[in-house]
Design a protein around this motif. Sequence first.
Motif, PDB file in Angstrom:
ATOM      1  N   THR A 192      17.313  86.547 -37.967  1.00  0.00           N
ATOM      2  CA  THR A 192      17.432  85.476 -36.962  1.00  0.00           C
ATOM      3  C   THR A 192      16.116  85.248 -36.225  1.00  0.00           C
ATOM      4  N   GLN A 193      15.339  86.325 -36.052  1.00  0.00           N
ATOM      5  CA  GLN A 193      14.033  86.155 -35.387  1.00  0.00           C
ATOM      6  C   GLN A 193      13.089  85.256 -36.175  1.00  0.00           C
ATOM      7  N   LYS A 194      13.296  85.181 -37.491  1.00  0.00           N
ATOM      8  CA  LYS A 194      12.372  84.446 -38.347  1.00  0.00           C
ATOM      9  C   LYS A 194      12.901  83.067 -38.744  1.00  0.00           C
ATOM     10  N   ILE A 195      14.027  82.669 -38.172  1.00  0.00           N
ATOM     11  CA  ILE A 195      14.607  81.362 -38.488  1.00  0.00           C
ATOM     12  C   ILE A 195      13.976  80.286 -37.592  1.00  0.00           C
ATOM     13  N   LEU A 196      13.625  79.173 -38.186  1.00  0.00           N
ATOM     14  CA  LEU A 196      13.121  78.036 -37.397  1.00  0.00           C
ATOM     15  C   LEU A 196      14.311  77.294 -36.803  1.00  0.00           C
ATOM     16  N   VAL A 197      14.637  77.603 -35.544  1.00  0.00           N
ATOM     17  CA  VAL A 197      15.768  76.920 -34.895  1.00  0.00           C
ATOM     18  C   VAL A 197      15.281  75.581 -34.348  1.00  0.00           C
ATOM     19  N   THR A 198      16.162  74.613 -34.340  1.00  0.00           N
ATOM     20  CA  THR A 198      15.735  73.236 -34.054  1.00  0.00           C
ATOM     21  C   THR A 198      16.734  72.460 -33.213  1.00  0.00           C
ATOM     22  N   ARG A 199      17.950  72.997 -33.044  1.00  0.00           N
ATOM     23  CA  ARG A 199      18.984  72.209 -32.386  1.00  0.00           C
ATOM     24  C   ARG A 199      18.544  71.715 -31.004  1.00  0.00           C
ATOM     25  N   HIS A 200      17.782  72.550 -30.293  1.00  0.00           N
ATOM     26  CA  HIS A 200      17.392  72.189 -28.931  1.00  0.00           C
ATOM     27  C   HIS A 200      16.303  71.130 -28.917  1.00  0.00           C
ATOM     28  N   LEU A 201      15.703  70.853 -30.040  1.00  0.00           N
ATOM     29  CA  LEU A 201      14.597  69.888 -30.054  1.00  0.00           C
ATOM     30  C   LEU A 201      15.133  68.461 -30.021  1.00  0.00           C
ATOM     31  N   ARG A 202      16.229  68.241 -30.728  1.00  0.00           N
ATOM     32  CA  ARG A 202      16.869  66.919 -30.769  1.00  0.00           C
ATOM     33  C   ARG A 202      15.865  65.783 -30.638  1.00  0.00           C
ATOM     34  N   ASN A 203      15.711  65.258 -29.431  1.00  0.00           N
ATOM     35  CA  ASN A 203      14.888  64.063 -29.246  1.00  0.00           C
ATOM     36  C   ASN A 203      13.397  64.379 -29.133  1.00  0.00           C
ATOM     37  N   PHE A 204      13.067  65.651 -29.264  1.00  0.00           N
ATOM     38  CA  PHE A 204      11.655  66.019 -29.095  1.00  0.00           C
ATOM     39  C   PHE A 204      10.992  66.332 -30.438  1.00  0.00           C
ATOM     40  N   VAL A 205      11.683  66.029 -31.524  1.00  0.00           N
ATOM     41  CA  VAL A 205      11.112  66.332 -32.836  1.00  0.00           C
ATOM     42  C   VAL A 205       9.824  65.532 -33.027  1.00  0.00           C
ATOM     43  N   PRO A 206       8.731  66.203 -33.418  1.00  0.00           N
ATOM     44  CA  PRO A 206       7.502  65.471 -33.716  1.00  0.00           C
ATOM     45  C   PRO A 206       7.779  64.424 -34.788  1.00  0.00           C
ATOM     46  N   PRO A 207       7.188  63.232 -34.645  1.00  0.00           N
ATOM     47  CA  PRO A 207       7.490  62.133 -35.570  1.00  0.00           C
ATOM     48  C   PRO A 207       7.337  62.536 -37.044  1.00  0.00           C
ATOM     49  N   GLU A 208       6.325  63.376 -37.317  1.00  0.00           N
ATOM     50  CA  GLU A 208       6.089  63.715 -38.723  1.00  0.00           C
ATOM     51  C   GLU A 208       7.216  64.562 -39.317  1.00  0.00           C
ATOM     52  N   LEU A 209       8.094  65.096 -38.454  1.00  0.00           N
ATOM     53  CA  LEU A 209       9.182  65.931 -38.961  1.00  0.00           C
ATOM     54  C   LEU A 209      10.529  65.205 -38.954  1.00  0.00           C
ATOM     55  N   LYS A 210      10.562  64.014 -38.373  1.00  0.00           N
ATOM     56  CA  LYS A 210      11.815  63.246 -38.255  1.00  0.00           C
ATOM     57  C   LYS A 210      12.509  63.127 -39.609  1.00  0.00           C
ATOM     58  N   GLY A 211      13.794  63.343 -39.614  1.00  0.00           N
ATOM     59  CA  GLY A 211      14.559  63.174 -40.834  1.00  0.00           C
ATOM     60  C   GLY A 211      14.366  64.297 -41.836  1.00  0.00           C
ATOM     61  N   ARG A 212      13.579  65.292 -41.474  1.00  0.00           N
ATOM     62  CA  ARG A 212      13.356  66.403 -42.405  1.00  0.00           C
ATOM     63  C   ARG A 212      13.904  67.715 -41.858  1.00  0.00           C
TER      64      ARG A 212
END
Lengths: 317, 317, 317, 317
Positions: free
Chosen positions: B121-141
């Motif tokens: 779990t320490q090495k997992i890229l968690v993302t749920r909290h980013l929601r609207n803060f996702v960098p544009p280059e990562l959107k949809g990915r």
Amino acid sequence: MEEINWRTDLAIDIHESLRDRAMTLPGVNETVEETPVGKVIRLEVSSKDSAMQMRKPPGTYVTIESPSLGLREKAKQNEVATILARELEKYLSSVALEAPILVVGLGNSQVTPDSLGPLVTQKILVTRHLRNFVPPELKGRLRSIMALAPGVLGTTGMETFEIVKALVKENAPQIILAIDALATNSIERLGITIQIADSGINPGSGVGNQRAALNYDSLGIPVIAIGVPLVVDAITLVENAVDYMTNKGYDTGRISQGQVDKPRIVRDILTRYFGSLFVTPRQIDSLVEDLAQVIAGGLNAAFHQGIGPDEISTYLN
Amino acid sequence: MEEINWRTDLAIDIHESLRDRAMTLPGVNETVEETPVGKVIRLEVSSKDSAMQMRKPPGTYVTIESPSLGLREKAKQNEVATILARELEKYLSSVALEAPILVVGLGNSQVTPDSLGPLVTQKILVTRHLRNFVPPELKGRLRSIMALAPGVLGTTGMETFEIVKALVKENAPQIILAIDALATNSIERLGITIQIADSGINPGSGVGNQRAALNYDSLGIPVIAIGVPLVVDAITLVENAVDYMTNKGYDTGRISQGQVDKPRIVRDILTRYFGSLFVTPRQIDSLVEDLAQVIAGGLNAAFHQGIGPDEISTYLN
Amino acid sequence: MEEINWRTDLAIDIHESLRDRAMTLPGVNETVEETPVGKVIRLEVSSKDSAMQMRKPPGTYVTIESPSLGLREKAKQNEVATILARELEKYLSSVALEAPILVVGLGNSQVTPDSLGPLVTQKILVTRHLRNFVPPELKGRLRSIMALAPGVLGTTGMETFEIVKALVKENAPQIILAIDALATNSIERLGITIQIADSGINPGSGVGNQRAALNYDSLGIPVIAIGVPLVVDAITLVENAVDYMTNKGYDTGRISQGQVDKPRIVRDILTRYFGSLFVTPRQIDSLVEDLAQVIAGGLNAAFHQGIGPDEISTYLN
Amino acid sequence: MEEINWRTDLAIDIHESLRDRAMTLPGVNETVEETPVGKVIRLEVSSKDSAMQMRKPPGTYVTIESPSLGLREKAKQNEVATILARELEKYLSSVALEAPILVVGLGNSQVTPDSLGPLVTQKILVTRHLRNFVPPELKGRLRSIMALAPGVLGTTGMETFEIVKALVKENAPQIILAIDALATNSIERLGITIQIADSGINPGSGVGNQRAALNYDSLGIPVIAIGVPLVVDAITLVENAVDYMTNKGYDTGRISQGQVDKPRIVRDILTRYFGSLFVTPRQIDSLVEDLAQVIAGGLNAAFHQGIGPDEISTYLN
């Protein structure tokens, strides 16, 4: 008159800053108890206006200051744990013996100065799962304890509040004790101060994020926050230094003469530059270990009265 | 005919034991894929009767066996992570891109052979909290990932199931991936085998405790269990050794001649005596570290397609 | 009569095996002291012939057995530390107060059951570098202590003996105390036994490698070895189990009837198969931590008399 | 003109300070190489006078600056390791293939920002002990490597120099590579800069203690120091901030007008007050881990040419 440095989680820091500025705070009562191992300062903030001025919720803020915490003095540290237990018992006395209690260790176990909370939960004697399996000699002497170190937003993707609220709904604890590493703006309190606040806590830098707070309003049960200041931010360090030099009679220019809004300048200029730095005590690794022992010791003693610390360590895994 | 040693969490161990006894298992289909880094064995258990005979829930059990996992061969280990990702994608393809996913790291971070889940779990890229803060280059990915290492019953006072159920209610993940260290009865699989089971998992030795299982029935969403065998219990070791000697033609007396119920004897006699011992690979510390890297790599790749491992490590804190 | 299992570092294990076989060992004297926290068994091996039969060098082997060590009983563990200090003082009394003493922590800090030695050195109050800077209140109460955890051959490329010999030449310690994790063939002694041997130690499995030994002959100064058995090898476990079953009246065939050379069979057959396994107590992580505290406590007390454990922890960094 | 802040271990920091003051340094040659992952700055200090002015021994100081080091960018970090290997090969080319080489990891493994050296030694493929046991496929491709992390004065009671000198006498390495965490006075270099100095190193704050240096003069063999700045002292932070504000046009009073000796004031006033604080990058725990990987990778590649990083990790235990 200078603006206050709000970069602290200690009520006592704020209270001192206001008092230094000769501001009267009606409805705030301070009492100081001297003990062989240090001072216990009790700040009761009952007035909403004064609380707002302090930017803190109304409540009682007990601060235990003991240099022994930074000096590896085991015997004195045990005394501090006893004082902590005594303070916590005031909140626990109204909780039925069989009612579940939740200990939450806030912070990131992988970042040393932020690992205090998770370290404490590892040293708590949890008992809720024992229920009918309690050894006869412990019957009636054990409370029902749960403990969790949920991790931080950046490693879980969840607000700590979300996780705790879910557990409160599901497992119905009657009170929460939340442990966290804090920030302070007074370097001399770093690592040697324990704050007990019955008004709850905002995990992380919950500035302006009221939803994230763990407190009676958000969770429906009392939340007692227990914290130790372990970091000073770099900007605070600079401000402190300039103030210190000014106090010593050195001319630090317009900056210190109140002709400009020093904190804002310092903040504006330096945030980008210094934002990624930590200022911690040099011996942070061993310091955090000692503090976790003291706090877990205090909690275990408050929870499981009549069981000595040695007996408790026997039941720890 | 000897009784089977059930002290294993691997379906493939049980399946082999039954096959060795020439037992036919209708409704169980095995396919084996050879890859440059090892075998991928797919066991589909569709018949309820056969499942009951195997003492496993019906479902698909994929086993990746790769000696590279125990040999610190980084390049081959990366291949194993890719195979793991491919297998997981089969379960993720039916989950909407924006639907939250929960990774649960089972086990005790303070006990080396049991720390695999928390390390992952320490090495997992968690993302749920980013929601609207996702960098544009990562959107949809990016998928919406949460992760938690809840700890074990003895350190939390709560069943893992209680904690996970609370989070499922509160945060509505659409699928759970649960990582755990497993037991095996076949020493040659220790540390070099990854089992992916879509029938969920019983954390700890949940023998006879159906309430504790994490699966579709108990949680209402799919639970994919990913585990690696890292311990053999001492009793299994003794049984294995006696069997091995018998196979080699050494007379091991009535014990091995089936005139007595060997496993029961061994179990009865030895449980008290050996119950507190662990048998692990010698290099358990570095082994667990490597395995956590492989599994987290596989999960991150399956979650966030089109983002290379290097880019992912950039976003990890 | 069965061959002896020599896979142990404890003199007491060998002595018991020989006694069980009714072998008389002239020139070996055993005394047993009962204490509130366990037994202290003193084995004086003065005859060279008996020593050879035991495959141990002549010398005194003191064994402290206390179940408290495995039960997290802090108060009793402190008693064990006091007994250890008392035993060590017998060897220190002939060393001048100002003469340098070297503590060597053998083993690999990255492998939990092998990390006892390095952990102990971290907790030793070293003082040699203070010389003229000793606080006045400590004058005449501190010995001159050095400590080193050199690591193992596989991570340094050097025999421990080479490193220690170099330091002996350069820094002229008058006595060495060497701490190491040991193997035992008796599971019931695992983790709860401290052996103090004045005949030195062979780091690692120094079988047949006389050059590697740390002792008076090789270094020219006394070497006191302090060790705790923390592993049993898998082959020993199997042998123990077969013996146990035999003793309980189960027929284990020719293997246990002495008609074949059981240990050789077991060894030959199983070495390749089980060679890479560790058998350790389940709670090895917390066990090693407690043991390091006890041993370092004993050493610090023996070195720095008149300084309480609390005062010592104050000076540790 | 302000005095220089000497609280840095980087030659490049000093060189920049002097250049900013328009001081000419004859016999100091600087070349800058741009690479896809950052700058490589080579500073050749051949004049004794200029060296004295820089308070550094004459020698070559190569600085690799790569932001990737602080950004967890694995692929780019591997490039940095390759550049490091290339630089080290210049010093190794004159060492015979079979001549022993000693890697020394300076610092305290128990204090995170000081643990870089010990972490690197754990990741070095040591080979000296293999001698005649080298697998045939590696013959003629492995150098003879030893590695030691001796610990710090406060935990060993011995100067690092004493330990290293003893090993040099006993084991006759032909060159030493010493890894250490450094201090810098330029916050922007923290954690992203590797300095390679062929003039050796003073472990710890060896100010004024010439005996403690590890270099050709003291040991009789070349000592290549490889270091990364991981701390800024609190006093430097304050000075930097005041300078920064001054540069931005804020009046910071006589302090910044050169009418007083600012550094001395800051130092005198603040030393007692701030002396026990560390300023480190926030992500120090993961940063140190990444840096150790890069440096060990560079060393292993430089030592064992023709062996890929994956093959090397196979042989690490």
